[in-house]
Design a protein around this motif. Structure first.
Motif, PDB file in Angstrom:
ATOM      1  N   MET A 141       3.542   7.366  -2.023  1.00 12.56           N
ATOM      2  CA  MET A 141       4.933   7.264  -1.592  1.00 12.56           C
ATOM      3  C   MET A 141       5.222   5.830  -1.165  1.00 12.56           C
ATOM      4  O   MET A 141       4.430   5.214  -0.463  1.00 12.56           O
ATOM      5  CB  MET A 141       5.212   8.207  -0.415  1.00 12.56           C
ATOM      6  CG  MET A 141       5.010   9.676  -0.732  1.00 12.56           C
ATOM      7  SD  MET A 141       6.192  10.316  -1.937  1.00 12.56           S
ATOM      8  CE  MET A 141       7.704  10.106  -1.065  1.00 12.56           C
ATOM      9  N   PHE A 142       6.352   5.310  -1.593  1.00 12.23           N
ATOM     10  CA  PHE A 142       6.789   3.981  -1.197  1.00 12.23           C
ATOM     11  C   PHE A 142       8.181   4.086  -0.597  1.00 12.23           C
ATOM     12  O   PHE A 142       8.973   4.937  -0.986  1.00 12.23           O
ATOM     13  CB  PHE A 142       6.848   3.043  -2.420  1.00 12.23           C
ATOM     14  CG  PHE A 142       5.507   2.752  -3.014  1.00 12.23           C
ATOM     15  CD1 PHE A 142       4.761   1.674  -2.574  1.00 12.23           C
ATOM     16  CD2 PHE A 142       4.986   3.555  -4.019  1.00 12.23           C
ATOM     17  CE1 PHE A 142       3.514   1.396  -3.122  1.00 12.23           C
ATOM     18  CE2 PHE A 142       3.748   3.288  -4.576  1.00 12.23           C
ATOM     19  CZ  PHE A 142       3.006   2.200  -4.123  1.00 12.23           C
TER      20      PHE A 142
ATOM     21  N   THR B 215      10.346  -0.991  -3.447  1.00 17.42           N
ATOM     22  CA  THR B 215      10.451  -0.765  -4.884  1.00 17.42           C
ATOM     23  C   THR B 215      11.458  -1.723  -5.502  1.00 17.42           C
ATOM     24  O   THR B 215      12.300  -2.287  -4.808  1.00 17.42           O
ATOM     25  CB  THR B 215      10.880   0.686  -5.187  1.00 17.42           C
ATOM     26  OG1 THR B 215      12.185   0.909  -4.647  1.00 17.42           O
ATOM     27  CG2 THR B 215       9.901   1.683  -4.618  1.00 17.42           C
ATOM     28  N   GLN B 216      11.372  -1.877  -6.805  1.00 17.61           N
ATOM     29  CA  GLN B 216      12.312  -2.717  -7.536  1.00 17.61           C
ATOM     30  C   GLN B 216      12.800  -1.951  -8.749  1.00 17.61           C
ATOM     31  O   GLN B 216      11.993  -1.430  -9.530  1.00 17.61           O
ATOM     32  CB  GLN B 216      11.650  -4.012  -7.995  1.00 17.61           C
ATOM     33  CG  GLN B 216      11.229  -4.920  -6.877  1.00 17.61           C
ATOM     34  CD  GLN B 216      10.519  -6.159  -7.409  1.00 17.61           C
ATOM     35  OE1 GLN B 216      10.176  -6.258  -8.574  1.00 17.61           O
ATOM     36  NE2 GLN B 216      10.310  -7.119  -6.528  1.00 17.61           N
TER      37      GLN B 216
ATOM     38  N   ALA C 169       0.833  -1.190   0.000  1.00 14.62           N
ATOM     39  CA  ALA C 169       0.000   0.000   0.000  1.00 14.62           C
ATOM     40  C   ALA C 169       0.875   1.249   0.000  1.00 14.62           C
ATOM     41  O   ALA C 169       1.857   1.330   0.738  1.00 14.62           O
ATOM     42  CB  ALA C 169      -0.908   0.004   1.224  1.00 14.62           C
ATOM     43  N   ALA C 170       0.510   2.178  -0.843  1.00 13.71           N
ATOM     44  CA  ALA C 170       1.238   3.442  -0.885  1.00 13.71           C
ATOM     45  C   ALA C 170       0.934   4.235   0.372  1.00 13.71           C
ATOM     46  O   ALA C 170      -0.095   4.065   1.012  1.00 13.71           O
ATOM     47  CB  ALA C 170       0.838   4.233  -2.121  1.00 13.71           C
ATOM     48  N   LYS C 171       1.862   5.101   0.709  1.00 15.03           N
ATOM     49  CA  LYS C 171       1.709   5.961   1.886  1.00 15.03           C
ATOM     50  C   LYS C 171       1.514   7.397   1.426  1.00 15.03           C
ATOM     51  O   LYS C 171       1.853   7.757   0.313  1.00 15.03           O
ATOM     52  CB  LYS C 171       2.954   5.848   2.768  1.00 15.03           C
ATOM     53  CG  LYS C 171       3.163   4.460   3.321  1.00 15.03           C
ATOM     54  CD  LYS C 171       4.560   4.341   3.909  1.00 15.03           C
ATOM     55  CE  LYS C 171       4.835   2.965   4.409  1.00 15.03           C
ATOM     56  NZ  LYS C 171       4.940   1.950   3.384  1.00 15.03           N
TER      57      LYS C 171
END
Length: 190
Positions: free
Chosen positions: A34-35, A40-41, A2-4
Motif C-alpha cells: 500500500m502506498f 504515487t505518480q 517503502a510500501a506499507k
C-alpha cells in the motif's frame, strides 16, 4: 519509498426485517504493498459523470459556478454559498457531494436572505440537500457513487425525529427535477 501493510476490515451487508441495510465487520485481512497517494505518480483520474448527464451543462443551465475547494476542514466534503459550489478533492463521494451542494443552491438555502434561516433550520436543509442527491443519483443509475446507509444515517442525524412539512418535500422533488433536466441533453447531438 517503502510500501506499507494495513489491516483492512472485511465488511458484509445484510438487510433486517424492516428492510434496513446494515454493515457488519466479518474480520480483517492484511493488505500489503500500500502506498499513500502522495507517494504515487500518474495522471489524474477523470471525474465521474453519468453517460446521460453533463456537469458543465448543468452548471451553465442553473447559473452555478464550481470553484476550487479552499477550506482547511478536511472533514468537509463540500460547501456552497450564493450560486457557487466547491467540492473537496478528497471527498469520499465527490459526485454525490456535488449534487448535494447543487441541491442547496437550487432550493435556495445559499442566498444571502436565507443564511439566518439556514442557521436556525440547518437540519431540514441538510435533509433536503441529501435527499435531492439520493433521488438524483438513483435516477442517473449512479448508485455505486454513494452508500445508501450513509445517506440515511446523515439524514437521520440532521432531521432527528422531526417530520418535514410537505412543502419541504416538494422542494426536494423540484430541485431533483431541475438538476436532472439541466444536465440531460434534449438533443442527443449536444
Amino acid at each position: 519509498m517503502a510500501a506499507k501493510a494495513i489491516l483492512r476490515p472485511i465488511i458484509y451487508k445484510d438487510t433486517n426485517d424492516q428492510g434496513d441495510e446494515k454493515q457488519h465487520v466479518k474480520g480483517f485481512k492484511m493488505v500489503n504493498r500500500m502506498f499513500e497517494v502522495s507517494e504515487t505518480q500518474s495522471e489524474e483520474l477523470p471525474e465521474y459523470e453519468p453517460p446521460t448527464w453533463n456537469k458543465e451543462r448543468t452548471l451553465g443551465a442553473l447559473a452555478i459556478v464550481q470553484e476550487d475547494f479552499e477550506q482547511l476542514n478536511g472533514n468537509m466534503a463540500g460547501h456552497s454559498y450564493n450560486r457557487n459550489v466547491a467540492i473537496n478533492p478528497v471527498a469520499k463521494y465527490p459526485f454525490k457531494t456535488l449534487v448535494h451542494e447543487l441541491g442547496h443552491v437550487v432550493i435556495g438555502h445559499t442566498s444571502e436572505a436565507s443564511m439566518e434561516e439556514y442557521r436556525q433550520h440547518r437540519g431540514l436543509m441538510e435533509f433536503q440537500a441529501n435527499s435531492t442527491a439520493y433521488l438524483a443519483l438513483n435516477e442517473l443509475d449512479a448508485t455505486d457513487r454513494f452508500d445508501a446507509a450513509e445517506i440515511r444515517g446523515y439524514i437521520q442525524t440532521w432531521i432527528h425525529d422531526e417530520r418535514p412539512v410537505d412543502a419541504a418535500i416538494k422542494q426536494v422533488f423540484g430541485a431533483t427535477d431541475k438538476i436532472l433536466k439541466a444536465g440531460i441533453a434534449t438533443n442527443p447531438e449536444t
